[in-house]
Enzyme design. Sequence first.
Site, PDB file in Angstrom:
ATOM      1  N   GLN A 164      -6.304   1.106   9.509  1.00 57.67           N
ATOM      2  CA  GLN A 164      -6.239   2.348   8.453  1.00 57.67           C
ATOM      3  C   GLN A 164      -7.606   2.942   8.686  1.00 57.67           C
ATOM      4  OE1 GLN A 164      -3.765   3.098   6.520  1.00 57.67           O
ATOM      5  NE2 GLN A 164      -2.375   1.461   6.775  1.00 57.67           N
ATOM      6  N   TYR A 216       5.324  -5.635  11.297  1.00 56.75           N
ATOM      7  CA  TYR A 216       4.491  -4.543  11.912  1.00 56.75           C
ATOM      8  C   TYR A 216       3.000  -4.915  11.269  1.00 56.75           C
ATOM      9  CZ  TYR A 216       9.218  -2.469  11.281  1.00 56.75           C
ATOM     10  OH  TYR A 216      10.539  -2.083  11.766  1.00 56.75           O
ATOM     11  N   CYS A 247       3.779   5.235   5.515  1.00 55.79           N
ATOM     12  CA  CYS A 247       2.914   6.478   5.495  1.00 55.79           C
ATOM     13  C   CYS A 247       3.689   7.957   5.681  1.00 55.79           C
ATOM     14  CB  CYS A 247       1.833   6.380   6.593  1.00 55.79           C
ATOM     15  SG  CYS A 247       2.861   6.028   8.500  1.00 55.79           S
TER      16      CYS A 247
END
Length: 448
Positions: free
Chosen positions: A277, A310, A404
């Site tokens: 991130q 993921y 996101c």
Amino acid sequence: MKGTPLNDSSQLLTLTLGPVAHGGHTVARHDSRVVFVRHGLPGEVVTVRLTESEPSARFWRADVVDVLEASPDRREHPWPEADALRAARRGAAPVGGAEFGHATLQAQRQLKSAVLGEQLRRLAGLDRETEVEGVDDDGLGLHWRTRMAFAVTQDGRLGMHAHRSEEVIPVRSMPLATGAIEDLALWDLRWDGIARLEVAAPANGSEPLVVLWPREGLPAKERGKALSRAVAQLPEGVSVSSMDPETSQLLRWRGRSWVKESVAGFEYRVTGEGFWQIHRKAPETLMSAAMGFLQDGGFLREGASVADLYAGAGLFTAPLASAVGPAGAVLSVEGSPGTSRDARKNLHGQRQVEIVQGKVERVLRARPRRLDALILDPPRAGAGKTVVQQLVRSGPGGIAYVSCDPASFARDIGFFQDLGWEMRQLRAFDLYPNTHHLETVTLLTPSA
């Protein structure tokens, strides 16, 4: 607010801007044609330059070049190279990456909330208004990026792409980046023979890493010289690697080929090609929200069977392993081979963790199992119908979904609802100030 009209006046229109749309646009109309406009705000009267205007197209695209009647939410853009009005005065396009910088932070978050609400109504049939929460707010939305990717102009200057364009625009600043990246002043250096570079500067202050991509087509000898020049001009205390254009392997030139990240007492190594991130507070914020939903709901307990899908370098895998303890079981699935290797190193010694590299849908099909809870953090395209069906079949009591992209998120929520699940809790975070992006975390459970 004046911009200078560009040479081709036939490409200029005066429009009144309507509501915000997903992707960083406002919606306007010219005759009966929809025009998606960047760098404006709802209610403004503006002059725009058409950037895509094929006569047969269903809609056109445009950039604001002058503001005739400004919104009270408009402010001066904090990044000159991304300011559409300044670019218009130069007869140029702005760089991409800060398309909401002309709006106050409060207005940006209201726009993002509106987009999220619209996507949930349209794609999931949910009427849910959600406040977009600020994170580590400095009032301007600056100095939060711990990772940056730059292109290089033909004459060796650092640059970034214009929106939906191959054009590389030179840059002399990047105020969205943390001070550790700005202090490197990479734009003051020459990058002859380099096509692209990425820099990662961990929020914990550990050693930054620069990864270089040499230009395609350079003979091996010239490529080596270009890389040697690039490495030599970087200061000591910066690790440097390069991407081999023939093998797509990361080659270490100096220091290490990875960075060390720290989140809530957990340590992670992330290679130069791995995912992490980019907001300095994002890992902690998302970990706290996702784990909080599952823990408060009673879905995590000693000995539980859980999954991190993921999984990247294991951001959520580590706290899941801690929550279920040695008697539990954690399945961690990541598609990227390099990032999966990072996860193996980060979770080394945690015997309750099984790390599998491969596509999530294939792994779940090959290894069906019962799960008590799981976290999934898919890429921008979302999880998709097949994965949602597989997750429901695994029988968890609760799922924390980190997203996101509001469009793929709302679509997937619709898939869950079709299978008898519902969204219990939802939080949204402004982890990309001055852009149109946001992150959401939701708790999904079977309907009563």
